[in-house]
Each structure stands twice: as structure tokens, then as C-alpha cells.
Write a protein that holds these residues in place. Sequence first.
Motif, PDB file in Angstrom:
ATOM      1  N   LEU A 400     -17.187  11.413  -2.405  1.00 56.85           N
ATOM      2  CA  LEU A 400     -16.247  11.656  -3.498  1.00 56.85           C
ATOM      3  C   LEU A 400     -16.291  13.110  -3.948  1.00 56.85           C
ATOM      4  CD1 LEU A 400     -16.869   8.414  -5.603  1.00 56.85           C
ATOM      5  CD2 LEU A 400     -14.978   8.901  -4.022  1.00 56.85           C
ATOM      6  N   GLN A 401     -17.454  13.715  -3.891  1.00 57.81           N
ATOM      7  CA  GLN A 401     -17.578  15.109  -4.312  1.00 57.81           C
ATOM      8  C   GLN A 401     -16.736  16.021  -3.439  1.00 57.81           C
ATOM      9  OE1 GLN A 401     -21.534  16.683  -3.976  1.00 57.81           O
ATOM     10  NE2 GLN A 401     -21.125  18.427  -5.313  1.00 57.81           N
ATOM     11  N   TYR A 402     -16.781  15.827  -2.129  1.00 60.99           N
ATOM     12  CA  TYR A 402     -16.052  16.715  -1.226  1.00 60.99           C
ATOM     13  C   TYR A 402     -14.576  16.318  -1.094  1.00 60.99           C
ATOM     14  CZ  TYR A 402     -19.765  19.756   0.380  1.00 60.99           C
ATOM     15  OH  TYR A 402     -20.725  20.725   0.440  1.00 60.99           O
ATOM     16  N   ARG A 403     -14.232  15.132  -1.553  1.00 62.72           N
ATOM     17  CA  ARG A 403     -12.806  14.776  -1.512  1.00 62.72           C
ATOM     18  C   ARG A 403     -12.009  15.545  -2.561  1.00 62.72           C
ATOM     19  NH1 ARG A 403     -10.855   8.638  -2.457  1.00 62.72           N
ATOM     20  NH2 ARG A 403     -11.318   9.290  -4.612  1.00 62.72           N
ATOM     21  N   ASP A 404     -12.722  16.035  -3.568  1.00 61.23           N
ATOM     22  CA  ASP A 404     -12.056  16.805  -4.608  1.00 61.23           C
ATOM     23  C   ASP A 404     -12.078  18.305  -4.330  1.00 61.23           C
ATOM     24  OD1 ASP A 404     -11.608  14.433  -5.942  1.00 61.23           O
ATOM     25  OD2 ASP A 404     -13.462  14.583  -7.123  1.00 61.23           O
ATOM     26  N   LYS A 405     -12.662  18.731  -3.247  1.00 62.38           N
ATOM     27  CA  LYS A 405     -12.716  20.150  -2.904  1.00 62.38           C
ATOM     28  C   LYS A 405     -11.462  20.565  -2.126  1.00 62.38           C
ATOM     29  CE  LYS A 405     -17.723  20.768  -2.909  1.00 62.38           C
ATOM     30  NZ  LYS A 405     -17.757  21.895  -3.871  1.00 62.38           N
ATOM     31  N   ALA A 406     -11.238  21.861  -2.110  1.00 61.31           N
ATOM     32  CA  ALA A 406     -10.062  22.379  -1.397  1.00 61.31           C
ATOM     33  C   ALA A 406     -10.197  22.195   0.103  1.00 61.31           C
ATOM     34  CB  ALA A 406      -9.883  23.867  -1.737  1.00 61.31           C
ATOM     35  N   ALA A 407     -11.422  22.218   0.614  1.00 60.46           N
ATOM     36  CA  ALA A 407     -11.628  22.054   2.055  1.00 60.46           C
ATOM     37  C   ALA A 407     -11.145  20.699   2.552  1.00 60.46           C
ATOM     38  CB  ALA A 407     -13.101  22.237   2.389  1.00 60.46           C
ATOM     39  N   PHE A 408     -11.045  19.725   1.635  1.00 64.11           N
ATOM     40  CA  PHE A 408     -10.574  18.393   2.043  1.00 64.11           C
ATOM     41  C   PHE A 408      -9.140  18.447   2.550  1.00 64.11           C
ATOM     42  CE2 PHE A 408      -8.456  14.384   0.921  1.00 64.11           C
ATOM     43  CZ  PHE A 408      -9.200  13.487   1.696  1.00 64.11           C
ATOM     44  N   LYS A 409      -8.335  19.381   1.993  1.00 68.21           N
ATOM     45  CA  LYS A 409      -6.952  19.496   2.426  1.00 68.21           C
ATOM     46  C   LYS A 409      -6.835  20.056   3.836  1.00 68.21           C
ATOM     47  CE  LYS A 409      -5.359  20.181  -2.328  1.00 68.21           C
ATOM     48  NZ  LYS A 409      -4.647  21.096  -3.274  1.00 68.21           N
ATOM     49  N   VAL A 410      -7.910  20.727   4.302  1.00 69.35           N
ATOM     50  CA  VAL A 410      -7.909  21.291   5.648  1.00 69.35           C
ATOM     51  C   VAL A 410      -8.496  20.312   6.662  1.00 69.35           C
ATOM     52  CG1 VAL A 410      -8.690  23.205   7.100  1.00 69.35           C
ATOM     53  CG2 VAL A 410      -8.086  23.604   4.690  1.00 69.35           C
ATOM     54  N   MET A 411      -9.619  19.740   6.324  1.00 71.62           N
ATOM     55  CA  MET A 411     -10.349  18.895   7.288  1.00 71.62           C
ATOM     56  C   MET A 411     -10.251  17.408   6.995  1.00 71.62           C
ATOM     57  SD  MET A 411     -13.705  21.308   7.780  1.00 71.62           S
ATOM     58  CE  MET A 411     -13.657  21.914   6.099  1.00 71.62           C
ATOM     59  N   GLY A 412      -9.768  17.036   5.830  1.00 74.51           N
ATOM     60  CA  GLY A 412      -9.544  15.631   5.527  1.00 74.51           C
ATOM     61  C   GLY A 412     -10.845  14.847   5.438  1.00 74.51           C
ATOM     62  N   TYR A 413     -10.750  13.557   5.846  1.00 83.08           N
ATOM     63  CA  TYR A 413     -11.906  12.660   5.727  1.00 83.08           C
ATOM     64  C   TYR A 413     -13.009  12.964   6.739  1.00 83.08           C
ATOM     65  CZ  TYR A 413      -9.355   9.803   2.395  1.00 83.08           C
ATOM     66  OH  TYR A 413      -8.692   9.362   1.279  1.00 83.08           O
ATOM     67  N   CYS A 414     -12.718  13.826   7.701  1.00 90.41           N
ATOM     68  CA  CYS A 414     -13.797  14.254   8.611  1.00 90.41           C
ATOM     69  C   CYS A 414     -14.874  14.995   7.832  1.00 90.41           C
ATOM     70  CB  CYS A 414     -13.230  15.156   9.701  1.00 90.41           C
ATOM     71  SG  CYS A 414     -12.092  14.310  10.818  1.00 90.41           S
ATOM     72  N   LEU A 415     -14.460  15.813   6.895  1.00 91.45           N
ATOM     73  CA  LEU A 415     -15.412  16.581   6.105  1.00 91.45           C
ATOM     74  C   LEU A 415     -16.233  15.670   5.206  1.00 91.45           C
ATOM     75  CD1 LEU A 415     -16.530  19.277   5.040  1.00 91.45           C
ATOM     76  CD2 LEU A 415     -14.637  19.289   3.393  1.00 91.45           C
ATOM     77  N   THR A 416     -15.573  14.769   4.494  1.00 91.40           N
ATOM     78  CA  THR A 416     -16.291  13.889   3.573  1.00 91.40           C
ATOM     79  C   THR A 416     -17.274  12.983   4.324  1.00 91.40           C
ATOM     80  OG1 THR A 416     -14.464  12.297   3.711  1.00 91.40           O
ATOM     81  CG2 THR A 416     -14.417  13.887   1.896  1.00 91.40           C
ATOM     82  N   THR A 417     -16.875  12.526   5.506  1.00 91.79           N
ATOM     83  CA  THR A 417     -17.769  11.671   6.296  1.00 91.79           C
ATOM     84  C   THR A 417     -18.987  12.455   6.764  1.00 91.79           C
ATOM     85  OG1 THR A 417     -15.884  10.365   7.053  1.00 91.79           O
ATOM     86  CG2 THR A 417     -17.922  10.187   8.320  1.00 91.79           C
ATOM     87  N   ALA A 418     -18.766  13.670   7.249  1.00 97.73           N
ATOM     88  CA  ALA A 418     -19.882  14.484   7.724  1.00 97.73           C
ATOM     89  C   ALA A 418     -20.837  14.827   6.596  1.00 97.73           C
ATOM     90  CB  ALA A 418     -19.353  15.762   8.379  1.00 97.73           C
TER      91      ALA A 418
END
Length: 940
Positions: A400-418
Motif C-alpha cells: 500500500l505504501q508504494y501504491r501511493d508513490k509516483a513510481a507506481f504510475k510507471v511500473m504498476g503492481y510490479c513495483l508494489t509486489t517486489a
Amino acid sequence: MKLSPLSFSSSRSSFSHDDGVELRPSPVAGGAMLPVFLNDLTRNGDSGSGSSWERELVEVTLELNGDDSIVVCGMSEAASVDSRSRSAGRLTRSLSTASSRIRQKLGRLLRSDSTKTTTSSIAGERDLERQTAETPIMSARDKRREDAVLQRSTSSAQRALKGLQFINKTTRGNSCDCDWDCDCDQMWKKVEKRFGSLSRDGLLAREDFGECVGMVDSKEFAVSVFDALARRRRQKLEKITKDELRDFWLQISDQSFDARLQIFFDMADSNEDGKITREEIKELLMLSASANKLAKLKEQAEEYASLIMEELDPEDLGYIELWQLETLLLQRDAYMNYSRPLSTTSVGMSTPRRSLIRPRHVVRKCRQKLQCLFLDNWRRSWVLLLWVIIMAILFVWKFLQYRDKAAFKVMGYCLTTAKGAAETLKLNMALVLLPVCRNTLTWLRSTRARAFVPFDDNINFHKIIACAIVIGILVHAGTHLACDFPRIINSSPEEFALIASSFNGAKPTFKDLMTGAEGITGISMVILITIAFTLASAHFRRNRVRLPAPLDRLTGFNAFWYTHHLLVVVYIMLIVHGTFLFFADKWYQKTTWMYISVPLVLYVAERSLRACRSNHYSVKILKVSMLPGEVLSLLMSKPPGFKYKSGQYIFLQCPKISRFEWHPFSITSAPGDEQLSVHIRTLGDWTEELQRVLTVGKDLSSCVIGRAKFSAYCNIDLAHRPKLLVDGPYGAPAQDYRSYDVLLLIGLGIGATPFISILKDLLNNSREEQTENEFSRSDISWNSHTSSYTTTTPTSTHGGKKKAVKAHFYWVTREPGSVEWFRGVMEEISDMDCRGQIELHNYLTSVYDEGDARSTLIKMVQALNHAKHGVDILSGTRVRTHFARPNWKEVFSSVARKHPNSTVGVFYCGIPTVAKELKKQAQEMSQRTTTRFEFHKEHF
């Protein structure tokens, strides 16, 4: 019904009794006195002297022996319609009365005949003298024969059906679960198939008979069976056809005990005279010892053959007959009961089954099963559940923390999962160190925490966390490499602008991402963890994987030990990797060091303590013994201040071999002993090198190691002893044995070592109690004489004492010489344990099952020797040795019946496959009985 033989000058006759023993003799030569006897017996029966006889037909068989004595071989109901309609009880009374009259009449005629023959020729007088001298002997033997027939009860016959089996599970395998007829047909098909591969020109050689019928490891014994069956045909065969093999097969697979007994007797009766001499028994004993790989028993065959003859031939005629061999076999259990039931599992089998619970309702049965599962696993369950919940919370929080970051718009759920997987990795990389902090765990075992934390499962928890780390690495690294990195590289300028600050404003290439600090440390950690995880698996660690040289160095304990220390580099890289995180600018956002700092400091402190303590605990080797089965016994001085509990273990290091390797060994000495002892099985390269270092330059010619001379072992007094360092002691499941009133200790081979210390401790405590009781009695006696006016109340000897523990020790070993490892302990227990506090049960798996024909004679000798001398022929102690593997279901049932409404601590050290079976039995018996079993397995 067989009657005793009486001297009588007549030939072989058969006659019947009708209407009060009306006897019709067969026309035979030389039977001058037999008709007179029969007619007289008939008249006595018709006169009705005090007894009323029913009209019944009885058939009696007499046999004339070679020494002119008559034997009443049998008496049975003749084939008559009238007699078949009579009741069994009336027929039995008639047979008994008739047999009594026959014996009385034969005795009177014998005495009359002896008087008449005194006036005959000189040759006749000599024959009479010989006959008169032998008559008491023959009568005594045949009286025993009659008693043996009367004592052959139904229960004995039922037990006999399970004995003397030439074809059993060792020859037919365990694949067939159908009835005997179906099983026998399937077995014959296998024998027929083997005949096709072993035969030449349609003939099977005598030497290949054993392999053909399934006695692969007992070819000498099988050849003896072959010769016995050939002698029945009055032939001396070297080869047989398929039809002859079929005939032999039907004979050895016969379900009749008498048929199998006759084959066994024929194996010994090589000259076919119906008698077995001492030499023939000796030869059969040597065959049995050879089939069971008992070299010492083979050497003592002469002694044990004499023992059998002494028991079965008290008249010293020099031979025994078939019925005597049968008597010894059927009365084997009676011989066993003469001695103290120190290791007899059947003692508990006869106790009433009052502790068994048989729930009738399905719901109640399921409830009991769930209750037992909960009681067995609640401590493991709450720890694992808490661990899983914490990982899930961390994963969701970071997700949830990384879903609210700007990087989420670039990498999507791949980032949050990693990132979620990375957070669980930090936790697990910290937790994986705690189960191997042995000093901390040993201290925690002595606290109340052991009541709700399963410290016995520390290694299993360590392995589970390692598997979670592997999964986390796959998710974290795989998501980055396959999803995140490609999305960063292929992102549009507008999208990259959202995360440009993390890359100093320049869009990186795939090479830039892989060669940066994050990429190098990440890939390096993956490689090192993969190596450590692979070589730590059971297949590599236990040398189950065979690799060509020089890759064979990647297997074994050394490879596991050294590659595991590569994780030191992994933790350094983990800290660096966590410092150079993408998308985390603040120091408190880089939490890797927060997770691993405390466990890492604790682990480093533990290793430092080990290094300091090992130098302080340098021991002096007092004695080295090479025992059978490649076992090294070390007796060392106890370091100052070294305290331990029974069941604990230590680590040993020999700097002359390696300054880095430490190996765990259970302590076999008791806490109250003045010296420290361990027993080491030389299996790996380090233990083999230790044996070489301790025995180099010594004359071992008088030291015979192995099965052949297991009674002789070597004591090596070293002039220049190598230095040994000791680290420990460390906690083990068995150290908590005093938490239970009843113990079930099970050791396989060298796995008995942790329990030897417990047995010694129990024995020492028992000895101390006896001494205190004696002192207390003498003190009371003294006070009663000196203080006539003062009433003295003696201090209770039970106050503050350790409670008495009942122990059942089962030791399963393959080598006959293994008993030499702990022979002294067993002899002490046999002599000192007067209260029966400890039960010892030895099982030797190299000997065939007790029902197998190959071990039948050995079991007979064992029973005889134990009854006469109180010593087991295999162990050389009072502890009786059982054959083959234990029936664990019967073992647990016996303990449950002996100790209802008790909690039994089951402690096991051995191979994992048996551990699964024991754990299953413990759970099932806890459900079915009022006795609760708690299973513990040793882990190093």
C-alpha cells in the motif's frame, strides 16, 4: 494319544478295540505273546469290573523298535458310523481307559516275560541284561514324550504356525496382501521366472536353488534345504528340473507346521536314521549362524550344541528325535519366562486392555482426533501462524505504501509486489539467525518459555524460513528483472519524469541497472544464496548425489559447512543493497539494518563466545577405544566448571584436522560422572580423519574391528595426544526427560548415544536413593537406642528429591558387535535396577525374524542359555536380544497398557523414515487410549 514304549518281544502290530476293547491283531511273525495279551484285555473289558463300557471302535497302533521294544504309537477312533455318532467326551474317556489298560497289561506281561527268559541261553541272558538296563532310560524318555504330547496345547500350535517358515516376507516380499493360496501362486510365478533366468538346459543347479526360491543372502542354508528335500527322494541331486523344483517349492511353502518341522529335522539328519547327534546339531547351528551373519555364534557352535543335547538328552543316549526338537520349539516361551523379564516386550502384552478407548460416535471420534492434533501441534501452530501474519502485514503495508508513490504510475503492481516481497525478505533474513543461536536456545529451554515455544523444532523452523527466503528472492528479483526494469527502460519521457530524481535525471539502460550497486549486490546475493541453499539440501549434505571428480567435493558435510559461511558475505551485501535503494531518500526509509542488526549482533556474540569458551574448554584425552562397527569411544577429562544435563550434546574441534570445523556429538556420560565421554561413528571424512589421527602409529594387530570379533576391542593409550576443543553443552529435546513420569527412548544404531546418558543418570540416582535409604535406616536405628525419652522424626527422603522416572529403552542396531558400545551400562542396569525402573529392549536387524527357519535354532539356543545361565548369547549380558525390527504398534500398545492415564515422553534419534512411523503411532495411540504420547526427535 501317544503312550510310553514298553519292552515286549513282538513284531509290529495294528489292532482295533470293539465292544470293551475287542482287539484284532494283524497276522505278524513273532508275535507269540500279543494274542494272549489282547484276548486277556478283551476278557477284562467284558467282565465289567467296576466300569461300564459303551460299544465303541478304537484303533491302536503299536510299533516295534530296533531294540525289540514296543511303542504304542497312537490310538484313534476307527471309521465306524456308530462311533462317529458318539460324543467327543465319551470317546475321550474310552481312549483314556483303554490306554491305561494297555499300559498295565503290557507291564504285567513284560515282567512275566522277563522271568521266563532268565532260564534261556547265555546270549539271551546278555540280551535281557541289556534290555533291562535300557528299559528305565527308554521309559523315562518316552514318559517325557508322552508329557510333551499332552502339553501340545492349541495355543502352542497356533504360535508354532508362525514359526519355522522357510517362505516369509523376507523371501516373498511385501507386495502381496491377499490370502495364502493366492499369495503362494503369485510367489511361484516369481520363482518360475527366476528359474527361467538361472536354469541351463532346463536344469537348475543346486547352488542356484537359494536365489531361485528367494533366499538370496542364505545360499548355504538353502543348499542344506535342497539336500534334505533330495534325500526324501532317496537321491543325491546336483540339478533339478522345473517339475522337481515345483515339488520342492510346495514342500517348503507348506502351511503345516509338522511338515516344516520335518524338513527342518531332515536338514540336520544327514544320515537319515531318524536321530540327530551333537555333530549334526553343530552343523545346523553353523548354517544358521552363517545365514544370519553371526560369526561369534559360529565359533561357539560346539558349546551351544552341547547345551541343546544336555537339555533334550538327559539320558545321555547321544541323540535326539523329532518330538524332542518339537518340544524345544513349542516351549521356547516357557524357557524365556525362567529369567527376569528385563527386556521381554510380552510382559506388558498380557495386561488387561483397560486403557483402550473405543469411541462409538463418528463425531466423537473426529473430535478426539482434532483434540490430539491440537495438543501435539499447538505450540508449532501459534508460532507459524504469528510468523505468517507478520509477513502478511509487512507485505500489505509495503504494498500500500508504494501504491501511493509516483513510481507506481510507471511500473504498476510490479513495483508494489517486489517491494512487498523485499520487506518479508528483511524479516526472514533476520529470523533465520535466531534458530541457530544455540547458547540462547539452551538458556531459554531452562525458562518457562519452553512451555509454549517448541525449541525442539529450531532446525525445522530454520529450514522453513530458508524456504521462505528462496520464495521471496524469486518474487523480488524476478519481478524486478522481468517487469520493473523493462518498464523503466521503455517508459515515456513524461512517465520517467516522475521518477527521474531517483536516477539523477538520466534514464538508465538495462546494463546500468545491473552494474549499479543495487544490481551487483542483488545478483551476487542470489548466486551465493543459491549455492548455500543447494548444498545444504539433504541430497548434497548426506552424499546422496554422486558427482565425478573434482565435483565430488561439492557434496558432504564439509561443503555444506563452508558454503553456509558464505552467508557472512551475503549479510554484508544485504546492508549495502539496502543502503542504495531506489525511491527511498530518507535514512529511516532504509529499514534493512533495523531488521537484521539485533539478530546479527546476537549471532556474532554467540560465535565469539564459542571461540573464547572452546579455548577455555580444552580437554585432555584419557582413553580412546576402537569398538566394533567403526565406532570411536573418547573418554576425556571434564573441563573446570563444565556442567551439563543428560541428553545434551557438545561440539568438538580437532585443530590438527581443521581449525574451522566443529561437529556435534551427544554426551554419553552422566552429569555426575568425573569424566566426559562421547561415542563417534566414523562415517564422514572428518570422523575418519579423527580416527586416523588418534590411532596413527599404533599397533592395531590385536584390535579386531568389525562383526567377526565383536567381543574384542582396542584401547589405545596415546603418548602424544592431539588437542581437542569442546564447545557446549547445547540443549536437546531429551534434556527435558524429567518432565515425564514415563519415558520411551528409541535409538537406531549410534542414535542411542543421547539416551545412554539418561540411563546412566537414572541409574546413579537410583544408587544414591538406595544409599540414602540405608543411611536413613541406620540413623533411625541409632536414634532409637540413644534417645529413649525423645521421639525423633527422621527427615523424609522424598522431600526435594527428583521424582522416579520409568524408562523403556529400545535400541535397534544392525551390527551384532554394537552391544560392546554400551555393554557396561547394560550390565550395571541389570545388576543395580532392582525396582525395575528401566526396561532394556535390544533388537538386532541382521538376524532374520523370529518366525524364520533360518533363525529358529538360534532362538532355541538363546532361550536355553538365558534360562540356564541368565546371559544372552548375542549381547553377552542379561539383556535379551530380539530379532528383526520391532513392531512399533505393539510397542506403543504395550506402554499404553502398562501406564494408563499417563503422559509418556517419546524421544527418538535416528533416520527420518522411522520418525514418521513413530510420530504416527504416538498420535494414534493418544487418540485410542487414555495414555498420551508426546513425540520428540533429536536434531543437530
